[in-house]
Design an enzyme around this catalytic site. Structure first.
Site: not given
Length: 293
Positions: A39, A122, A140, A195, A202, A205, A211
Site C-alpha cells: 500500500e 486510505y 483510492d 474504468c 465500457c 465493464c 452506469c
C-alpha cells in the site's frame, strides 16, 4: 441495498473473480506487513514498477522488526526509483512504531493503524480491509472514479475526497465483512483495468448497463481542470537525480559529486535544501552529505 446487490455487487464481484490480476500482496499467504508495504509503494506508482522493488524489499525485510533494525537511509536506498521517496521514510517510521508499540506485529485495529506514522485514512482502511478482512470503505483514486461514474454520473471525482463520496462508499459496502473486503479490492481493480481515467473500456465493464454516467450520455467533466503531473525539468526530477547519487554511494558524497548531476545551481541548491528539510539527506560536514542514519 438490494438494488446495489443486483446492479453493482454481484456483477463487480463476479468480474473480479474471473479477471483479477494475480498480485503477491493479494495471495492468501501475504502477511499484514506485506499488504502494508504494497500500500505504501502503490501510492501514485504503477504495479509494474512496484513489483520488483516490493519483492526485493520483502526478501530483505520480511517483518517490520527487520526494517526497523536498519537505518532509515537503507530504506531510502532500497526504494530506488519508485518516486516520492518520503514514503520510504514513513514506512520505516511505521515499522519502528510497530516494533516498539505492537510487538513487531501490524495491528489489526483500525484506530491503531491510523495512529502509525505515515498511515493516513486510505492506508489504514486498506490494510484493515485487505490484510484483516474487515469492513471499511477504501477510497483510492480508482475507486473514487468508478463510483463517480457508476453512481454519481460524473466522469471524474473531485480533486479531494468529499464527505458525500465517503457516505456513498459507506452506503455501498456489503454487510458481510468478508464480502465487503473483496468488494473493496474488486472496485479498485475495476478502476485500474477497465474504468480507467483516460480510456474507459465500457464494453468490458460489468456494470456498464447501469452506469449513471453512460446513461447520462457520458458527459465530459465540467469541474476544475485535471492537473497532469509534469516531471522533466522540475525540482522533483532534480531531487531524484541527487538522491540517485546518494543511493549509489556506499557512504558520504561531496558537493562536487552532487553538482555534477544538474547544471542549474539555484535549482540544484533548492532541491538539495528540500531533501535535507524532508529528512531524506543528512549534512555531515560542509559540502558532505549522506542518506539518513
Amino acid at each position: 441495498m438490494d438494488t446495489a446487490v443486483d446492479t453493482l455487487h454481484r456483477p463487480v464481484l463476479a468480474w473480479y473473480s474471473a479477471s483479477a490480476r494475480d498480485l503477491p500482496w493479494r495471495r492468501e499467504d501475504a502477511s499484514p506487513w506485506a499488504v502494508m508495504v504494497s500500500e505504501f509503494m502503490l501510492q501514485q506508482t504503477p504495479v509494474k514498477r512496484v513489483l520488483p522493488v516490493y519483492e526485493e524489499w520483502l526478501r530483505r525485510w520480511p517483518t517490520p522488526r527487520a526494517l526497523a533494525a536498519e537505518p532509515a537511509g537503507e530504506a531510502v536506498r532500497a526504494w530506488g526509483r519508485l518516486g516520492y521517496p518520503r514514503r520510504a521514510l514513513r514506512l520505516h517510521a511505521a515499522a519502528t512504531a510497530i516494533t516498539e508499540q505492537h510487538g513487531g506485529e501490524v495491528p489489526a485495529d483500525h484506530a491503531q493503524l491510523l495512529a502509525l506514522p505515515g498511515v493516513g485514512e486510505y492506508t489504514a482502511a486498506a490494510v484493515a480491509s485487505f490484510a484483516f478482512r474487515q469492513r471499511h470503505a477504501v477510497l483510492d483514486t480508482n475507486v473514487r472514479r468508478v463510483l463517480a461514474r457508476a453512481v454519481s454520473g460524473q466522469e471524474y471525482p473531485a480533486n479531494a475526497t468529499t464527505a458525500a463520496e465517503r457516505r456513498t462508499a459507506a452506503a455501498l459496502l456489503p454487510d458481510d465483512a468478508e464480502t465487503a473486503a473483496t468488494w473493496a479490492v474488486a472496485v479498485m481493480e475495476l478502476g485500474a483495468l477497465v474504468c480507467t481515467a483516460r480510456t474507459p473500456d465500457c464494453g468490458r465493464c460489468p456494470v456498464a448497463r447501469g452506469c449513471a454516467w453512460r446513461q447520462a450520455g457520458s458527459p465530459p467533466w465540467e469541474g476544475p481542470a485535471r492537473r497532469g503531473q509534469s516531471y522533466a525539468g522540475t525540482d522533483r526530477q532534480v531531487r531524484g537525480k541527487l538522491l540517485a547519487v546518494l543511493r549509489e554511494a556506499p557512504g558520504t558524497v561531496t558537493q562536487a559529486q552532487l553538482d555534477a548531476v544538474w547544471e542549474d545551481g539555484v535549482q540544484r541548491a533548492r532541491a538539495l535544501d528540500g531533501l535535507v528539510a524532508d529528512g531524506l539527506v543528512e549534512p555531515v560536514a560542509a559540502g558532505v552529505y549522506r542518506l539518513p542514519t
